[in-house]
Enzyme design. Structure first.
Site, mmCIF file in Angstrom:
data_model
loop_
_atom_site.group_PDB
_atom_site.id
_atom_site.type_symbol
_atom_site.label_atom_id
_atom_site.label_comp_id
_atom_site.label_asym_id
_atom_site.label_seq_id
_atom_site.Cartn_x
_atom_site.Cartn_y
_atom_site.Cartn_z
ATOM 1 N N GLY A 78 -24.758 2.748 -100.885
ATOM 2 C CA GLY A 78 -23.476 2.674 -101.570
ATOM 3 C C GLY A 78 -23.591 2.957 -103.054
ATOM 4 O O GLY A 78 -22.722 2.569 -103.841
ATOM 5 N N THR A 79 -24.663 3.652 -103.442
ATOM 6 C CA THR A 79 -24.949 3.907 -104.854
ATOM 7 C C THR A 79 -23.837 4.688 -105.545
ATOM 8 O O THR A 79 -23.404 4.324 -106.647
ATOM 9 C CB THR A 79 -26.275 4.678 -104.990
ATOM 10 N N TRP A 81 -20.662 5.073 -104.783
ATOM 11 C CA TRP A 81 -19.451 4.252 -104.887
ATOM 12 C C TRP A 81 -19.597 3.202 -105.986
ATOM 13 O O TRP A 81 -18.693 3.022 -106.817
ATOM 14 C CB TRP A 81 -19.177 3.593 -103.538
ATOM 15 N N HIS A 136 -33.836 3.436 -108.038
ATOM 16 C CA HIS A 136 -34.113 2.928 -106.689
ATOM 17 C C HIS A 136 -35.433 2.149 -106.675
ATOM 18 O O HIS A 136 -35.826 1.645 -105.620
ATOM 19 C CB HIS A 136 -34.206 4.081 -105.686
ATOM 20 N N ARG A 156 -27.446 -3.044 -98.285
ATOM 21 C CA ARG A 156 -26.643 -2.631 -97.134
ATOM 22 C C ARG A 156 -27.414 -2.913 -95.855
ATOM 23 O O ARG A 156 -28.650 -2.980 -95.867
ATOM 24 C CB ARG A 156 -26.338 -1.129 -97.258
ATOM 25 N N TYR A 222 -22.935 -4.184 -99.609
ATOM 26 C CA TYR A 222 -22.026 -3.074 -99.318
ATOM 27 C C TYR A 222 -20.902 -3.514 -98.394
ATOM 28 O O TYR A 222 -19.735 -3.135 -98.586
ATOM 29 C CB TYR A 222 -22.829 -1.935 -98.683
ATOM 30 N N ARG A 292 -20.595 11.343 -97.057
ATOM 31 C CA ARG A 292 -20.667 11.652 -95.634
ATOM 32 C C ARG A 292 -19.550 10.943 -94.890
ATOM 33 O O ARG A 292 -18.590 11.551 -94.470
ATOM 34 C CB ARG A 292 -22.043 11.286 -95.063
#
Length: 330
Positions: A78-79, A81, A136, A156, A222, A292
């Site tokens: 969810g990076t 977003w 990350h 997540r 997430y 996606r």
């Protein structure tokens, strides 16, 4: 960031880092990579050669500011977003919702990535204040100077992480390598062998830090973001020192931020449909590849019952006693 050695390439310290990097690549344990031929196990985490060098440079050259804000996550958690939410929440007084920075720029452009080979790490082209960075890397893989800074971390469900990462990696995987099958990706993931992994140890590095320093690390899930995005925006606003006011609530500012940053809106903006997002000198990714589905439980379309049970079992074992709980997602 400035990312070309230029006239300082002969710098003795930089040459020493390059020599150390070469030695590490030759001697560290290695395994098949997801989008590069190999990953190397460095200090307990799997990194590709370029990311490993970036980490060495980061520890040598990076100088943090007390006001810096870092967005951290495991890949495909969810990076994109969260970057949009953090940026728009932090800078909500700088733009109107009809003419916003995110209408013309991909969310990744608002953050300087720490995970790219960049030398010298002395010049940041990011014009925003406070400075915004993304990574990350596990918390334990970052320089000690960052301990006084604020981090926003999102995790997540690992099953969804696996599926999203498998799709994404096959898009950016070297054309010289055969496609990565789901079975191979699943096995590697369960063994902890994935970029920046093991997944569970990376997540726990931030979870434990958030328990010890709750005023410095905001730990998000997430699935909670999907369920109650407005609650998350209010948390973000308070965490970065700009709590939502009564007047803003009455004007529907929180609702507008959620709408602006929604998957439906961002994925349909022209700026996110075409072109490349550059990460340092070596990595260029199609902007559309960051969007996606943006859903939870997509793993149900790909994983067998046995695969699900294996990942859930690993998760339960790894997180046992930590206090971190993932709500069952099927």
């Amino acid at each position: 960031m400035s990312n070309a050695p230029g006239g300082t390439e002969e710098d003795a310290e930089y040459k020493k880092i390059c020599e150390n990097h070469k030695h590490l690549i030759e001697t560290l344990p290695k395994c098949n990579g997801w989008w590069t031929p190999h990953l190397h196990n460095y200090n307990g985490f799997w990194l590709n050669p370029d990311i490993l060098k970036a980490n060495l440079l980061l520890h040598t050259y990076f100088k943090s500011h007390p006001t810096d804000i870092f967005l951290a996550s495991f890949m495909k958690s969810g990076t994109t977003w969260l970057k949009a939410l953090v940026f728009s929440t932090l800078n909500r007084h700088c733009y109107t919702f009809s003419d916003h920075y995110l209408h013309k720029h991909n969310p990744h452009s608002a953050f300087s990535p720490l995970d790219v080979e960049s030398y010298p790490i002395t010049d940041f082209t990011n014009s925003f204040t406070p400075r915004l960075f993304s990574t990350h890397f596990a918390r334990t893989m970052l320089p000690a100077c960052m301990s006084s800074c604020k981090f926003v971390y999102v995790c997540r469900d690992p099953k969804d992480v696996l599926i999203s990462m498998w799709h994404f990696m096959n898009k950016i995987r070297s054309k010289d390598l055969p496609p990565l099958s789901l079975d191979e990706a699943f096995e590697l993931f369960c063994l902890g062998v994935s970029d920046y992994g093991p997944f569970w140890e990376q997540v726990l590095s931030y979870w434990r830090a958030s328990l010890e320093y709750p005023d410095k690390i905001l730990f998000l899930k997430y699935e909670d973001m999907k369920k109650e995005p407005e609650v998350v925006v209010r948390k973000l606003a308070a965490f970065v020192g700009k709590p939502v006011t009564v007047e803003e609530e009455e004007k529907g500012v929180v609702r507008e931020i959620v709408k602006l940053c929604s998957f439906e809106n961002l994925s349909n903006l022209e700026v996110n449909k075409e072109g490349l997002e550059k990460f340092g000198r070596l990595v260029n990714i199609e902007k559309r590849d960051f969007f996606r589905k943006g859903v939870i439980r997509d793993w149900k379309n790909y994983l067998s019952k046995e695969m699900k049970e294996r990942i859930d079992g690993i998760t339960a074992q790894k997180f046992k006693g930590s206090g971190l709980i993932f709500t069952a997602t099927g």
